[in-house]
Design an enzyme around this catalytic site. Structure first.
Site, PDB file in Angstrom:
ATOM      1  N   GLU A 184       0.848  -1.206   0.000  1.00 40.43           N
ATOM      2  CA  GLU A 184       0.000   0.000   0.000  1.00 40.43           C
ATOM      3  C   GLU A 184       0.878   1.249   0.000  1.00 40.43           C
ATOM      4  O   GLU A 184       2.029   1.205   0.463  1.00 40.43           O
ATOM      5  CB  GLU A 184      -0.865   0.007   1.272  1.00 40.43           C
ATOM      6  CG  GLU A 184      -2.309  -0.382   1.038  1.00 40.43           C
ATOM      7  CD  GLU A 184      -3.169   0.744   0.478  1.00 40.43           C
ATOM      8  OE1 GLU A 184      -2.677   1.539  -0.355  1.00 40.43           O
ATOM      9  OE2 GLU A 184      -4.339   0.835   0.858  1.00 40.43           O
ATOM     10  N   ASP A 185       0.311   2.359  -0.480  1.00 38.37           N
ATOM     11  CA  ASP A 185       1.040   3.629  -0.419  1.00 38.37           C
ATOM     12  C   ASP A 185       0.976   4.243   0.975  1.00 38.37           C
ATOM     13  O   ASP A 185       1.969   4.655   1.546  1.00 38.37           O
ATOM     14  CB  ASP A 185       0.491   4.627  -1.460  1.00 38.37           C
ATOM     15  CG  ASP A 185      -1.029   4.809  -1.395  1.00 38.37           C
ATOM     16  OD1 ASP A 185      -1.704   4.101  -0.615  1.00 38.37           O
ATOM     17  OD2 ASP A 185      -1.545   5.662  -2.144  1.00 38.37           O
ATOM     18  N   ASP A 220      -4.170   5.478   6.382  1.00 41.64           N
ATOM     19  CA  ASP A 220      -4.709   6.706   6.972  1.00 41.64           C
ATOM     20  C   ASP A 220      -5.719   6.311   8.059  1.00 41.64           C
ATOM     21  O   ASP A 220      -5.364   6.151   9.220  1.00 41.64           O
ATOM     22  CB  ASP A 220      -5.335   7.512   5.824  1.00 41.64           C
ATOM     23  CG  ASP A 220      -5.940   8.825   6.250  1.00 41.64           C
ATOM     24  OD1 ASP A 220      -5.368   9.510   7.089  1.00 41.64           O
ATOM     25  OD2 ASP A 220      -7.007   9.178   5.714  1.00 41.64           O
ATOM     26  N   PHE A 254      -2.423  15.839   4.679  1.00 42.35           N
ATOM     27  CA  PHE A 254      -2.555  15.263   3.342  1.00 42.35           C
ATOM     28  C   PHE A 254      -1.222  15.387   2.605  1.00 42.35           C
ATOM     29  O   PHE A 254      -0.618  16.459   2.577  1.00 42.35           O
ATOM     30  CB  PHE A 254      -3.665  15.961   2.562  1.00 42.35           C
ATOM     31  CG  PHE A 254      -4.092  15.199   1.353  1.00 42.35           C
ATOM     32  CD1 PHE A 254      -4.980  14.139   1.464  1.00 42.35           C
ATOM     33  CD2 PHE A 254      -3.603  15.531   0.099  1.00 42.35           C
ATOM     34  CE1 PHE A 254      -5.367  13.412   0.341  1.00 42.35           C
ATOM     35  CE2 PHE A 254      -3.984  14.812  -1.030  1.00 42.35           C
ATOM     36  CZ  PHE A 254      -4.869  13.751  -0.906  1.00 42.35           C
ATOM     37  N   ARG A 302       1.585  12.774  -8.792  1.00 45.46           N
ATOM     38  CA  ARG A 302       2.086  11.417  -8.587  1.00 45.46           C
ATOM     39  C   ARG A 302       3.545  11.298  -9.019  1.00 45.46           C
ATOM     40  O   ARG A 302       4.283  10.443  -8.550  1.00 45.46           O
ATOM     41  CB  ARG A 302       1.256  10.406  -9.394  1.00 45.46           C
ATOM     42  CG  ARG A 302      -0.177  10.241  -8.909  1.00 45.46           C
ATOM     43  CD  ARG A 302      -0.799   9.010  -9.566  1.00 45.46           C
ATOM     44  NE  ARG A 302      -2.245   8.984  -9.450  1.00 45.46           N
ATOM     45  CZ  ARG A 302      -2.921   8.514  -8.407  1.00 45.46           C
ATOM     46  NH1 ARG A 302      -2.266   8.028  -7.369  1.00 45.46           N
ATOM     47  NH2 ARG A 302      -4.232   8.510  -8.385  1.00 45.46           N
TER      48      ARG A 302
HETATM   49  P1  5GP Z   1      -7.558   4.651   4.525  1.00 40.09           P
HETATM   50  O1  5GP Z   1      -8.547   3.621   4.107  1.00 40.09           O
HETATM   51  O2  5GP Z   1      -6.451   4.116   5.410  1.00 40.09           O
HETATM   52  O3  5GP Z   1      -8.233   5.830   5.162  1.00 40.09           O
HETATM   53  O4  5GP Z   1      -6.941   5.283   3.247  1.00 40.09           O
HETATM   54  C1  5GP Z   1      -6.096   4.620   2.402  1.00 40.09           C
HETATM   55  C2  5GP Z   1      -6.078   5.283   1.041  1.00 40.09           C
HETATM   56  O5  5GP Z   1      -6.480   6.654   1.096  1.00 40.09           O
HETATM   57  C3  5GP Z   1      -4.674   5.302   0.499  1.00 40.09           C
HETATM   58  O6  5GP Z   1      -4.394   4.136  -0.211  1.00 40.09           O
HETATM   59  C4  5GP Z   1      -4.683   6.547  -0.380  1.00 40.09           C
HETATM   60  O7  5GP Z   1      -5.171   6.234  -1.656  1.00 40.09           O
HETATM   61  C5  5GP Z   1      -5.669   7.485   0.295  1.00 40.09           C
HETATM   62  N1  5GP Z   1      -4.981   8.460   1.170  1.00 40.09           N
HETATM   63  C6  5GP Z   1      -4.987   8.512   2.521  1.00 40.09           C
HETATM   64  N2  5GP Z   1      -4.261   9.539   2.981  1.00 40.09           N
HETATM   65  C7  5GP Z   1      -3.764  10.156   1.892  1.00 40.09           C
HETATM   66  C8  5GP Z   1      -2.908  11.291   1.710  1.00 40.09           C
HETATM   67  O8  5GP Z   1      -2.429  11.948   2.638  1.00 40.09           O
HETATM   68  N3  5GP Z   1      -2.610  11.617   0.427  1.00 40.09           N
HETATM   69  C9  5GP Z   1      -3.090  10.930  -0.641  1.00 40.09           C
HETATM   70  N4  5GP Z   1      -2.735  11.360  -1.840  1.00 40.09           N
HETATM   71  N5  5GP Z   1      -3.900   9.859  -0.519  1.00 40.09           N
HETATM   72  C10 5GP Z   1      -4.230   9.481   0.744  1.00 40.09           C
END
Ligand code: 5GP
Length: 175
Positions: free
Chosen positions: A97-98, A101, A150, A163
């Site tokens: 995963e990137d 959050d 963010f 990106r």
């Molecule tokens: P989660 O389900 O943990 O809330 O979010 C995961 C996904 O939300 C990540 O794979 C990403 O695509 C997006 N995301 C969460 N935080 C960020 C952020 O700070 N920047 C960006 N560009 N995407 C985020």
């Protein structure tokens, strides 16, 4: 892009060093074994490409597409847009995963992948925002823990852009 300010957070060099080390950690765990490495699109594409090149064991590459974000906030609902192209049953699997959050996406992915009965599942994320977690989410290997802001770059986007930045930056809107 207009009305957006970028503040560098993690440099290209820091990323390179950490990703190399993460590859070594994965190699130590799976050396001599067969591995399926699954990238979660789109945000992990650069991290994934660098990470697989830092892993020294036989591996196959596959991808999943998920979405849970609209603009800069999580919708709380995870959707699969692209599923695996081959079975992971009885295989060692690393999911890449990137960023973690709220933790919803990683927990969803873990449940989804475990249902396919892999031999072993290792979860990896380049970034994690510990203060943003909405549910308990244990990730086996994290590159960097970052503040609850963010971020963009090195695969991560804002409205589809940024990106291609080689580093990670915090984003703020200026109005
Ligand atoms: P989660 O389900 O943990 O809330 O979010 C995961 C996904 O939300 C990540 O794979 C990403 O695509 C997006 N995301 C969460 N935080 C960020 C952020 O700070 N920047 C960006 N560009 N995407 C985020």
């Amino acid at each position: 892009m207009e009305n957006v300010r970028l503040s560098p957070l993690i440099s290209e060099r820091e990323i390179r060093t950490r990703v190399q080390k993460m590859g070594e950690t994965i190699t130590d765990k799976f050396k001599g074994q067969d591995l399926a490495v699954i990238g979660v699109l789109k945000g992990s594409f650069l991290f994934y490409a660098d990470l697989v090149r830092a892993i020294d064991t036989d591996l196959t590459c596959d991808f999943m597409g998920v979405s849970s974000y609209s603009e800069m906030t999580s919708t709380g609902e995870v959707k699969i847009n692209l599923d695996l192209s081959r079975s992971i049953r009885d295989r060692n699997v690393v999911v890449v995963e990137d960023i973690v959050d709220t933790g919803l996406t990683m927990n969803y992915l873990r449940r989804h992948l475990m249902a396919h009965k892999p031999k072993n599942l290792m979860t990896v994320s380049l970034l994690m925002k510990p203060d943003a977690l909405k549910e308990k989410c244990e990730v086996d290997l994290v590159g960097f823990k970052i503040p609850n802001d963010f971020v963009v770059g090195y695969g991560l986007d804002y409205q589809g852009y940024f990106r291609n930045l080689p580093y990670i930056a915090q984003v703020s809107n200026i109005n």
